[in-house]
Design an enzyme around this catalytic site. Structure first.
Site, PDB file in Angstrom:
ATOM      1  N   GLY A  15       0.890  -1.213   0.051  1.00 61.41           N
ATOM      2  CA  GLY A  15       0.083   0.003   0.084  1.00 61.41           C
ATOM      3  C   GLY A  15       0.654   1.361   0.010  1.00 61.41           C
ATOM      4  N   SER A  21       2.773   8.289   1.603  1.00 58.35           N
ATOM      5  CA  SER A  21       1.836   7.266   1.905  1.00 58.35           C
ATOM      6  C   SER A  21       2.254   6.817   3.458  1.00 58.35           C
ATOM      7  CB  SER A  21       1.864   5.871   0.967  1.00 58.35           C
ATOM      8  OG  SER A  21       1.722   6.300  -0.186  1.00 58.35           O
ATOM      9  N   ASP A  66      -3.253  -7.141  -6.054  1.00 59.20           N
ATOM     10  CA  ASP A  66      -4.534  -6.575  -5.454  1.00 59.20           C
ATOM     11  C   ASP A  66      -4.716  -7.259  -4.323  1.00 59.20           C
ATOM     12  OD1 ASP A  66      -7.314  -5.947  -4.886  1.00 59.20           O
ATOM     13  OD2 ASP A  66      -7.633  -5.711  -6.831  1.00 59.20           O
ATOM     14  N   ALA A  97     -12.765   2.985   0.021  1.00 56.12           N
ATOM     15  CA  ALA A  97     -14.355   3.147  -0.337  1.00 56.12           C
ATOM     16  C   ALA A  97     -14.605   4.003  -1.265  1.00 56.12           C
ATOM     17  CB  ALA A  97     -14.748   3.521   1.374  1.00 56.12           C
ATOM     18  N   TYR A 157     -17.014  10.121   7.295  1.00 52.49           N
ATOM     19  CA  TYR A 157     -16.298   9.041   7.326  1.00 52.49           C
ATOM     20  C   TYR A 157     -17.018   7.622   7.107  1.00 52.49           C
ATOM     21  CZ  TYR A 157     -11.670   6.926   8.043  1.00 52.49           C
ATOM     22  OH  TYR A 157     -10.295   6.123   7.713  1.00 52.49           O
ATOM     23  N   LYS A 164     -13.133   0.205   9.440  1.00 50.90           N
ATOM     24  CA  LYS A 164     -12.021   0.226  10.525  1.00 50.90           C
ATOM     25  C   LYS A 164     -12.230  -0.359  11.967  1.00 50.90           C
ATOM     26  CE  LYS A 164      -8.863   2.588   8.079  1.00 50.90           C
ATOM     27  NZ  LYS A 164      -7.982   1.841   7.544  1.00 50.90           N
ATOM     28  N   ARG A 194      -2.049  14.095   5.533  1.00 49.91           N
ATOM     29  CA  ARG A 194      -2.329  14.505   4.107  1.00 49.91           C
ATOM     30  C   ARG A 194      -1.784  13.505   3.124  1.00 49.91           C
ATOM     31  NH1 ARG A 194      -4.385  19.577   4.426  1.00 49.91           N
ATOM     32  NH2 ARG A 194      -3.318  20.916   6.269  1.00 49.91           N
ATOM     33  N   THR A 195      -2.649  12.582   2.665  1.00 48.37           N
ATOM     34  CA  THR A 195      -2.156  11.511   1.683  1.00 48.37           C
ATOM     35  C   THR A 195      -3.372  11.452   0.756  1.00 48.37           C
ATOM     36  OG1 THR A 195      -3.508   9.705   2.804  1.00 48.37           O
ATOM     37  CG2 THR A 195      -1.227  10.144   3.547  1.00 48.37           C
ATOM     38  N   ALA A 197      -5.127   8.913  -0.169  1.00 49.93           N
ATOM     39  CA  ALA A 197      -6.522   8.175   0.430  1.00 49.93           C
ATOM     40  C   ALA A 197      -7.185   9.386   1.134  1.00 49.93           C
ATOM     41  CB  ALA A 197      -6.087   7.010   1.303  1.00 49.93           C
TER      42      ALA A 197
HETATM   43  P1  NAP Z   1      -2.308   6.299   0.412  1.00 47.44           P
HETATM   44  O1  NAP Z   1      -0.857   6.794   0.205  1.00 47.44           O
HETATM   45  O2  NAP Z   1      -3.561   6.589  -0.625  1.00 47.44           O
HETATM   46  O3  NAP Z   1      -2.431   4.674   0.372  1.00 47.44           O
HETATM   47  C1  NAP Z   1      -3.252   3.691   0.230  1.00 47.44           C
HETATM   48  C2  NAP Z   1      -2.790   2.615  -0.628  1.00 47.44           C
HETATM   49  O4  NAP Z   1      -3.850   1.729  -0.754  1.00 47.44           O
HETATM   50  C3  NAP Z   1      -2.795   3.106  -2.067  1.00 47.44           C
HETATM   51  O5  NAP Z   1      -1.523   2.500  -2.362  1.00 47.44           O
HETATM   52  C4  NAP Z   1      -3.876   2.140  -3.030  1.00 47.44           C
HETATM   53  O6  NAP Z   1      -3.486   1.964  -4.076  1.00 47.44           O
HETATM   54  C5  NAP Z   1      -3.763   0.982  -1.906  1.00 47.44           C
HETATM   55  N1  NAP Z   1      -5.160   0.236  -2.110  1.00 47.44           N
HETATM   56  C6  NAP Z   1      -6.293   0.626  -2.250  1.00 47.44           C
HETATM   57  N2  NAP Z   1      -6.968  -0.516  -2.647  1.00 47.44           N
HETATM   58  C7  NAP Z   1      -5.876  -1.526  -2.969  1.00 47.44           C
HETATM   59  C8  NAP Z   1      -6.177  -2.740  -3.045  1.00 47.44           C
HETATM   60  N3  NAP Z   1      -7.505  -3.644  -3.381  1.00 47.44           N
HETATM   61  N4  NAP Z   1      -5.140  -3.664  -3.305  1.00 47.44           N
HETATM   62  C9  NAP Z   1      -3.961  -3.244  -3.156  1.00 47.44           C
HETATM   63  N5  NAP Z   1      -3.813  -1.967  -2.680  1.00 47.44           N
HETATM   64  C10 NAP Z   1      -4.833  -1.407  -2.574  1.00 47.44           C
HETATM   65  O7  NAP Z   1      -2.942   6.624   1.862  1.00 47.44           O
HETATM   66  P2  NAP Z   1      -2.405   6.344   3.234  1.00 47.44           P
HETATM   67  O8  NAP Z   1      -3.217   7.321   4.248  1.00 47.44           O
HETATM   68  O9  NAP Z   1      -1.043   6.307   3.267  1.00 47.44           O
HETATM   69  O10 NAP Z   1      -3.325   5.192   3.754  1.00 47.44           O
HETATM   70  C11 NAP Z   1      -2.738   3.835   4.240  1.00 47.44           C
HETATM   71  C12 NAP Z   1      -3.381   3.487   5.526  1.00 47.44           C
HETATM   72  O11 NAP Z   1      -3.470   4.455   6.548  1.00 47.44           O
HETATM   73  C13 NAP Z   1      -4.845   2.977   5.058  1.00 47.44           C
HETATM   74  O12 NAP Z   1      -5.404   1.923   5.824  1.00 47.44           O
HETATM   75  C14 NAP Z   1      -5.454   4.427   5.800  1.00 47.44           C
HETATM   76  O13 NAP Z   1      -7.113   4.143   6.021  1.00 47.44           O
HETATM   77  C15 NAP Z   1      -4.732   4.451   7.046  1.00 47.44           C
HETATM   78  N6  NAP Z   1      -5.098   5.759   7.740  1.00 47.44           N
HETATM   79  C16 NAP Z   1      -4.708   6.945   7.101  1.00 47.44           C
HETATM   80  C17 NAP Z   1      -5.057   8.035   7.624  1.00 47.44           C
HETATM   81  C18 NAP Z   1      -4.732   9.525   6.988  1.00 47.44           C
HETATM   82  O14 NAP Z   1      -5.316  10.530   7.356  1.00 47.44           O
HETATM   83  N7  NAP Z   1      -3.963   9.468   5.664  1.00 47.44           N
HETATM   84  C19 NAP Z   1      -5.216   8.075   8.964  1.00 47.44           C
HETATM   85  C20 NAP Z   1      -5.297   7.018   9.669  1.00 47.44           C
HETATM   86  C21 NAP Z   1      -5.321   5.514   9.023  1.00 47.44           C
HETATM   87  P3  NAP Z   1      -4.072   2.770  -5.116  1.00 47.44           P
HETATM   88  O15 NAP Z   1      -3.310   4.334  -5.286  1.00 47.44           O
HETATM   89  O16 NAP Z   1      -3.727   2.083  -6.515  1.00 47.44           O
HETATM   90  O17 NAP Z   1      -5.646   2.917  -4.916  1.00 47.44           O
END
Ligand code: NAP
Length: 260
Positions: A15, A21, A66, A97, A157, A164, A194-195, A197
């Protein structure tokens, strides 16, 4: 002796989309500690970015997978087995989502959006653990990433809050089963970052600013702080910790209200 020297250890990080990320924030710490890291990415469009990020780290492995595809997971873990022999750490940083499910009312969540969100963001941790289990060495550790909307209502959310909550409950069940083999399973509850997602969450900027104002530390936690907690949980320093939701949010989740 307790040490954060992870040379000779192998990790899989799932991910990473770019340098912002949270998966990358954890991977950077693992790489700095000397671990060899494999990365899996959902689609080929992400590969060039990962190639760029990992260019300075010889021995890294990149493989498309995936997280909802049993075939992709089988191929990923066979390749990791072939090239690494086994694993000491797994980082699940995957969530999704459909945007519509976060724009409307929670009561209008469709079965399709429910299934997608829970399948990608929660069930995938279970299948990843099942595929990883034969490779995980005694003392190894699995972590994922969650958010406080699992425990309290965060407007918009919506279904991701339920996903979650499922991820956190799955963490406890997986920890209970995998502990016998000396494997620990925990999840990091990160404050808003700030990502890419995060950008798909309507009103994220307001959420980000309000969390910083409410936090005892008067700011948001940083991805680097998530990375350091990840490194701790994946290392022997956390050898007695399993089944836990561990917060890194500058304390914002403990505040019921803030008086100006
Ligand atoms: P991110 O950089 O967008 O990373 C999310 C990753 O999940 C992306 O690489 C995305 O790939 C991948 N993904 C989505 N669907 C997938 C699938 N079916 N198979 C494989 N990979 C898949 O965002 P992030 O914020 O770092 O997210 C990482 C984790 O942190 C997530 O669980 C998120 O809920 C959690 N989190 C984030 C925050 C926040 O504020 N950012 C806070 C708490 C928790 P694609 O780019 O191809 O979609």
């Amino acid at each position: 002796m307790i040490s954060l020297d992870l040379s000779g250890k192998s990790a899989l990080v799932m991910g990473v989309a770019n340098a912002r990320s949270l998966g990358w924030a954890i991977a950077e710490q693992l790489l700095a500690a000397g671990a060899r890291v494999a990365f899996s990415y959902q689609g080929e469009r992400l590969k060039p970015e990962l190639e760029k990020l990992t260019a300075g780290y010889p021995g890294t492995l990149l493989q498309q997978a995936d997280a909802t595809s049993e075939d992709d997971l089988s191929a990923l873990f066979s390749r990791v087995k072939e090239e690494f022999g086994g694993l000491d750490a797994v980082v699940h940083a995957v969530a999704y989502a459909p945007r519509e499910a976060m724009e409307g009312r929670f009561i209008d969540t469709t079965p399709q959006d429910w299934n997608t969100a829970l399948s990608v963001s929660a069930y995938s941790l279970i299948s990843v653990c099942r595929h990883a289990e034969p490779l995980l060495r005694e003392g190894s550790s699995v972590i994922s990433l969650t958010y406080h909307a699992s425990q309290k209502v965060v407007p918009k959310y919506n279904v991701m809050g339920v996903a979650k909550a499922a991820l956190e409950a799955a963490t406890r069940y997986l920890a209970a089963e995998m502990g016998a083999a000396g494997v620990r399973v925990n999840t990091i509850s990160a404050g808003p970052m700030r990502t890419i997602a995060a950008r798909s969450i309507p009103g994220f900027s307001t959420m980000y600013d309000q969390a910083a104002k409410a936090a005892p530390l008067g700011r948001n936690a940083t991805p680097r702080e998530v990375g350091k907690l990840g490194l701790f949980l994946l290392s022997d320093l956390a050898s007695g910790i399993t089944g836990q939701v561990v917060y890194v949010d500058a304390g914002s989740s403990v505040m019921a209200m803030k008086l100006e």
